[in-house]
Write a protein that holds these residues in place. Structure first.
Motif, PDB file in Angstrom:
ATOM      1  N   UNK A  92     -40.075 -23.172 -20.437  1.00 58.02           N
ATOM      2  CA  UNK A  92     -40.771 -23.977 -19.989  1.00 58.02           C
ATOM      3  C   UNK A  92     -39.887 -24.913 -19.617  1.00 58.02           C
ATOM      4  N   UNK A  93     -38.395 -25.449 -19.518  1.00 61.44           N
ATOM      5  CA  UNK A  93     -38.184 -26.523 -19.746  1.00 61.44           C
ATOM      6  C   UNK A  93     -36.999 -26.607 -19.215  1.00 61.44           C
ATOM      7  N   UNK A  94     -36.828 -28.151 -18.925  1.00 62.72           N
ATOM      8  CA  UNK A  94     -35.181 -27.832 -17.643  1.00 62.72           C
ATOM      9  C   UNK A  94     -33.662 -27.444 -18.782  1.00 62.72           C
ATOM     10  N   UNK A  95     -32.588 -27.467 -18.094  1.00 59.02           N
ATOM     11  CA  UNK A  95     -31.946 -27.409 -18.826  1.00 59.02           C
ATOM     12  C   UNK A  95     -31.477 -28.069 -19.617  1.00 59.02           C
ATOM     13  N   UNK A  96     -31.043 -29.594 -19.333  1.00 56.92           N
ATOM     14  CA  UNK A  96     -30.912 -30.413 -20.209  1.00 56.92           C
ATOM     15  C   UNK A  96     -31.189 -30.730 -21.303  1.00 56.92           C
ATOM     16  N   UNK A  97     -33.090 -30.021 -21.517  1.00 54.75           N
ATOM     17  CA  UNK A  97     -34.256 -29.932 -22.828  1.00 54.75           C
ATOM     18  C   UNK A  97     -33.110 -29.800 -23.986  1.00 54.75           C
TER      19      UNK A  97
END
Length: 212
Positions: A92-97
């Motif tokens: 549950x996190x954006x792909x750039x993280x």
């Protein structure tokens, strides 16, 4: 089906309700990885392990950079993958993280594990021009994650078109979950507003905001 979730927001028990509900839908086992220590809403939170029968559990893991969502890294996810052997790994996190990149690297394309990320993105940033420090590294992380990901979950309706422009079409818009035992339609009270002084507020209902 076994789902391994990595979700820094689920350090809050209220944010665990979605995964608990999923585990009650049938033959689904859910294990949620959370930071053992997390800085959230101006306070440091220590996560607690949760075990509920066979279908749902929360496992806190030590992390690096526990105050930085975009640069957060976990210690011990590889061991969880090897021991739990999930069918799906959901971050549950954006792909750039960096946490998303970490999971994508550990969950190799040929591992047999389906890899899914999430996003709240409603702004189409120029390539590698994220509003964070180390923007180029975040851009490289996003490129790798999008190559590895089997699917994405968008919590805002604009996100699928944004990622389509990046060449990633395997993404589904799903509105954020809502606890209908708490948030229910009510009829507004009848008030003589000419006798009141009205104040509007937009923001988080947090003690440090001083709303009281």
């Amino acid at each position: 089906m076994k789902i391994l979730v990595v979700d820094h927001n689920a350090v809050d028990p209220l944010s665990q309700s979605l995964y608990r509900a999923i585990s009650e839908e049938g033959d689904i086992v859910v294990r949620v990885i959370v930071p053992a220590l997390w800085f959230d809403n101006y306070r440091t939170v220590r996560a607690e392990a949760v075990r509920e029968g066979e279908g749902f559990e929360v496992v806190p893991l030590p992390v690096l950079l526990h105050t930085r969502t975009h640069r957060l890294l976990y210690r011990g996810i590889r061991a969880q993958l090897q021991e739990f052997r999930p069918d799906v790994l959901y971050v549950n996190a954006d792909p750039e993280n960096f946490q998303t990149l970490e999971c994508a690297l550990l969950c190799g394309r040929h591992s047999g594990v389906k890899f899914v990320f999430s996003t709240w993105r409603n702004i189409e940033y120029p390539r590698d021009d994220f509003p964070y420090r180390f923007s180029v590294l975040h851009g490289l992380a996003e490129r790798f994650v999008l190559r590895r990901a089997d699917h994405g979950v968008a919590f805002v309706p604009e996100a699928p078109a944004i990622f389509s422009h990046l060449g990633f079409d395997r993404i589904t818009f799903i509105p954020p979950e809502l606890d209908t035992s708490v948030f229910i339609p009510v009829s507004p009270p009848k008030i003589n507003r000419e006798e009141l002084f009205n104040v509007g507020y937009a923001g988080r209902l947090h003690p440090l905001k001083g709303i009281d």
